[in-house]
Scaffold this motif. Structure first.
Motif, short mmCIF file in Angstrom:
data_model
loop_
_atom_site.label_atom_id
_atom_site.label_comp_id
_atom_site.label_asym_id
_atom_site.label_seq_id
_atom_site.Cartn_x
_atom_site.Cartn_y
_atom_site.Cartn_z
N GLY B 150 7.44 -10.77 9.36
CA GLY B 150 7.12 -9.65 8.47
C GLY B 150 7.96 -9.68 7.21
N ALA B 151 9.24 -10.08 7.34
CA ALA B 151 10.11 -10.15 6.16
C ALA B 151 9.58 -11.16 5.16
CB ALA B 151 11.54 -10.51 6.58
N TRP B 153 6.33 -12.10 4.83
CA TRP B 153 5.14 -11.47 4.23
C TRP B 153 5.56 -10.46 3.16
CZ3 TRP B 153 -0.16 -12.23 5.06
CH2 TRP B 153 -0.50 -13.14 6.07
N ALA B 154 6.56 -9.63 3.48
CA ALA B 154 6.99 -8.60 2.54
C ALA B 154 7.51 -9.22 1.25
CB ALA B 154 8.06 -7.71 3.17
N ARG B 155 8.38 -10.23 1.37
CA ARG B 155 9.00 -10.82 0.19
C ARG B 155 7.98 -11.59 -0.66
NH1 ARG B 155 14.44 -11.97 -1.12
NH2 ARG B 155 14.78 -10.22 0.31
N VAL B 157 4.35 -12.00 -0.14
CA VAL B 157 3.01 -11.48 -0.40
C VAL B 157 3.09 -10.10 -1.08
CG1 VAL B 157 0.79 -10.82 0.60
CG2 VAL B 157 2.06 -12.78 1.52
N LEU B 158 3.84 -9.17 -0.49
CA LEU B 158 3.86 -7.81 -1.04
C LEU B 158 4.65 -7.76 -2.34
CD1 LEU B 158 4.37 -5.72 2.23
CD2 LEU B 158 2.25 -6.48 1.18
N ARG B 159 5.89 -8.25 -2.33
CA ARG B 159 6.68 -8.21 -3.56
C ARG B 159 6.26 -9.30 -4.55
NH1 ARG B 159 10.71 -4.65 -2.58
NH2 ARG B 159 11.66 -4.68 -0.50
N LEU B 161 7.49 -12.25 -4.72
CA LEU B 161 8.71 -12.95 -5.16
C LEU B 161 8.85 -14.27 -4.40
CD1 LEU B 161 11.27 -9.98 -5.24
CD2 LEU B 161 10.01 -10.99 -7.15
#
Lengths: 179, 179
Positions: B150-151, B153-155, B157-159, B161
Motif C-alpha cells: 500500500g505504501a 501504491w500511495a507514493r 500512484v496516488l502522490r 512521486l
C-alpha cells in the motif's frame, strides 16, 4: 467569487464525477447543476481537469483536519479511521474512487495537490508527537502516512475487502510496536 | 486450450487494456490481435471482465514469485522492490494502472483474485520467517503486505512521486524496527 458559490460549483463537480466518471464530467454539466454561467466557471478554472483538481482540494466534502487525541498512537488511529471512512462512506467514497480512476488514466488531472495538501495538515500530528518526545527526529512523516493510508487503500480498494473494526489499531500497532 | 495459445490471448488482453483502457478492450480486438477465433475465446471466458480477470492472474507479464533471501527483512525488501517495478516499469505498470482504473469503475471486473493469488504466494515469506523464529505467531501477513505494498501504491500512484532508491529498505525498517 463568493466562497458559498464556489462551494456549490465544487459540490456539483464532485457529485458529477462520482455519478458519471471523469468522461461524463463536463463544465456544461457543472454549470447546469450549480446554476453558475459556464463562462464564469471557465474564467476561474480553464479546464475540467483544473476544476476537478481544485474541487478535490477545496471542497468541504473531502475536508480533513487531524484530530488531537493527546498521543501519537491515538492521532494515527484516528487518521486511519478517517481514511477508512473516506474510502467506504458515500458520498466521499464515490468521489475518491472516481477521482482515482480519472487520475490514473488522465495525467492532466493532477491529484498530487490533494495529497500534498493533506500531508501538510497531517504533519501537525508528527510535530505534536516530536514536542511530546514520542517520535525520533529521524521519523519520516510521508513514509508513515504512505504505510498507513496505503494499507487502507490496499485492503478496501485493491482487495475489495471490508476493513475489520480493529484495522486502524492493528495497523498503527504494527508500526509503533513492530510486527 | 494449449498453454501457449492461452498466454497469447492473455498478452493481447493486457496489451489492449494498457493501450486503450477497459472501455476500449473488446473480445473482438483480442481475437484479432491474438489470431484466435472470437467464438473460441467466448467459450473459455464468457465476458471481457472474465477474460481480463483471468489474464491478470494467469499472465506471465504480471507473474510473481517471492524471493528467498534468507531473512524476513531481505524477503520483504525484495517484495517492496518488486511492487515498485510493477507500478513503474512498462509494460506491467500500464497494465496495473489500467486494470486498477477499470476495477474501480466496473465492479463486474473482479480484481480480488489477482491480489488473493499474490497473497497466497507471499505467505511463503511469513512461513519461512516463522520457521526461522523471526516472526511472532500473532503476525498478520495480509496486514504486513497491505502496509508495505500500500505504501508503494500511495507514493507512486496516488502522490505521483518517484520512490527513492532506499524506499523499500526504509519502509521495511519502519515495520520491523518501529518508526
Amino acid at each position: 467569487m463568493a466562497p458559498r458559490k464556489q462551494q456549490e460549483i465544487f459540490d456539483a463537480t464532485l457529485r458529477l464525477v462520482a455519478e458519471k466518471g471523469y468522461d461524463g464530467l463536463t463544465v456544461e454539466g457543472v454549470a447546469e447543476r450549480s446554476g453558475v454561467n459556464k463562462t464564469t466557471i471557465y474564467r476561474w478554472w480553464p479546464s475540467k481537469a483544473a476544476l476537478l483538481g481544485a474541487a478535490l482540494v477545496e471542497s468541504d466534502v473531502l475536508g480533513f483536519e487531524p484530530v488531537d487525541t493527546g498521543s501519537l498512537r491515538g492521532d494515527l488511529v484516528a487518521l486511519v479511521e478517517g481514511v477508512i471512512r473516506l474510502l467506504t462512506e458515500p458520498p466521499a467514497a464515490d468521489i475518491a474512487l472516481a477521482a482515482l480512476a480519472a487520475a490514473v488514466r488522465h495525467p492532466e488531472l493532477d491529484a498530487r495537490h490533494f495529497f500534498a495538501d493533506r500531508l501538510a495538515k497531517e504533519r501537525e500530528i508528527f510535530e505534536r508527537a516530536a514536542r511530546r518526545g514520542e517520535l525520533a527526529a529521524s521519523a519520516d512523516p510521508m513514509l508513515v502516512i504512505d504505510l498507513l493510508a496505503g494499507a487502507v487503500w490496499a485492503r478496501v480498494v485493491l482487495r475489495g475487502l471490508r476493513a475489520p473494526d480493529d484495522f486502524a489499531a492493528k495497523a498503527v500497532s504494527a508500526l509503533l510496536d513492530g510486527v
